[in-house]
Design an enzyme around this catalytic site. Structure first.
Site, PDB file in Angstrom:
ATOM      1  N   GLU A 102       0.603  -0.844   0.311  1.00 18.49           N
ATOM      2  CA  GLU A 102      -0.198   0.381   0.089  1.00 18.49           C
ATOM      3  C   GLU A 102       0.910   1.105  -0.174  1.00 18.49           C
ATOM      4  O   GLU A 102       2.189   1.743   0.421  1.00 18.49           O
ATOM      5  CB  GLU A 102      -0.392  -0.081   0.944  1.00 18.49           C
ATOM      6  CG  GLU A 102      -2.081   1.413   1.234  1.00 18.49           C
ATOM      7  CD  GLU A 102      -3.343   0.818   2.185  1.00 18.49           C
ATOM      8  OE1 GLU A 102      -3.276  -0.239   2.435  1.00 18.49           O
ATOM      9  OE2 GLU A 102      -3.150   1.484   2.793  1.00 18.49           O
ATOM     10  N   ASP A 104      -0.107   5.412   0.391  1.00 21.47           N
ATOM     11  CA  ASP A 104      -0.735   6.733   0.993  1.00 21.47           C
ATOM     12  C   ASP A 104      -0.617   7.655   1.152  1.00 21.47           C
ATOM     13  O   ASP A 104       0.406   8.433   1.182  1.00 21.47           O
ATOM     14  CB  ASP A 104      -0.958   5.513   2.574  1.00 21.47           C
ATOM     15  CG  ASP A 104      -1.581   4.696   3.109  1.00 21.47           C
ATOM     16  OD1 ASP A 104      -1.976   4.204   2.301  1.00 21.47           O
ATOM     17  OD2 ASP A 104      -1.543   4.525   3.916  1.00 21.47           O
ATOM     18  N   GLU A 106      -3.108  10.492   2.687  1.00 18.22           N
ATOM     19  CA  GLU A 106      -3.292  10.741   3.966  1.00 18.22           C
ATOM     20  C   GLU A 106      -3.983  12.226   4.352  1.00 18.22           C
ATOM     21  O   GLU A 106      -3.001  12.572   5.461  1.00 18.22           O
ATOM     22  CB  GLU A 106      -4.221   9.933   4.645  1.00 18.22           C
ATOM     23  CG  GLU A 106      -4.277   8.545   4.760  1.00 18.22           C
ATOM     24  CD  GLU A 106      -4.201   7.595   6.416  1.00 18.22           C
ATOM     25  OE1 GLU A 106      -4.763   6.643   5.813  1.00 18.22           O
ATOM     26  OE2 GLU A 106      -2.492   7.191   7.044  1.00 18.22           O
TER      27      GLU A 106
END
Length: 274
Positions: A102, A104, A106
């Site tokens: 993953e 990310d 955010e």
């Protein structure tokens, strides 16, 4: 156009103004689909813009129909305004399964007048804990800004492939995802500032649904390292001197947390940080 990136993460490129004509853009349905919170997703401008909403009943999210093994992945995003403490707007790549990879972005909401923070992370085989945070020096709620992730077999700008010294590197086919969700337990001031539901529904808007990526039908992304894809060519194996200098400037001025320097969590410096 400014190019900002910071160590062990993804390329963040900011455009203050939306570029191009929405009349010629790819519509949402061509590459994406809603994956949860169907009744909290609104399509606008003939599918050229999608709005995720969240209240105290549900958040929402969408994902790409295909998985990819390398590419340049981008989205124009405008995050929730007003008192958005506890709210996270996420744009990321993720593979499936428990031992997932993953990458990310955010966006951590905050009280009105307080700066947004962008947290990034890299997961390999289900293991993350590579958080970095920067304080955004612009208002991500006022305009759309373009955020890009460049991923090839040499770097995820600027997380280097160091498998030769035992450092994990994302290699599974991943789908593009975007979500709006409640993370009041940790997102703002370490969870001390909670979500104020009187400001709901919270809204995040997305544009730019074209994809420049190598499609894969399984989790195996080995065939996506060919230099027939422009993002795999040698000029993209590392930052050029101008972007490297800009990266150092952004890191010095705006980074508020770096797992590489957190000796409480990591008494020994992680290998990739040496």
């Amino acid at each position: 156009m400014g190019s900002q990136s910071f160590i062990f993460l993804l390329l963040l490129v900011v455009h203050v103004a939306v570029q191009g004509s929405m009349d010629t853009e790819t519509s949402f349905d061509q590459n994406y689909e809603v994956v949860w919170g169907d009744d909290h997703v609104v399509s606008l401008n003939q599918g050229k813009e999608v709005q995720l909403t969240m209240d105290n009943c549900s958040g929402s999210g969408f994902g790409s129909k295909m998985a990819y093994g390398s590419g340049l992945f981008q989205m124009r995003i405008k995050v929730p305004n007003r008192n958005s403490a506890g709210i996270v707007t996420a744009f990321y790549l993720s593979s499936k399964g428990g031992r997932h990879d993953e990458l990310d972005f955010e966006f951590l909401g905050n009280r009105k007048g307080k700066p947004y923070r962008l947290q990034t992370n890299v997961f390999v085989d289900g293991q993350g804990n590579r958080e970095q945070r920067i304080r955004l020096w612009f208002d991500p709620t006022a305009h759309f800004h373009t955020y890009r992730i460049l991923w090839n077999q040499h770097q995820i700008v600027v997380y280097k492939n160091k498998t030769n010294i035992g450092v994990g590197y994302p290699s599974k086919g991943m789908q593009i995802e975007a979500t709006l969700w409640d993370a009041e337990s940790w997102a703002t001031n370490g969870g001390k500032t909670k979500t104020d539901w009187s400001y709901a529904p919270f809204r995040a808007s997305f544009q730019g649904f074209d994809v420049s990526g190598c499609q894969v039908l399984t989790s195996n992304a080995k065939n996506c390292s060919s230099d027939k894809y422009w993002w795999n060519r040698q000029k993209f194996w590392q930052l050029d001197p101008v972007r490297q200098s800009e990266y150092e400037r952004i890191k010095h001025k705006y980074m508020t947390y770096d797992y590489c320097t957190d000796r409480k969590r990591y008494p020994e410096i992680p290998l990739e940080c040496l």
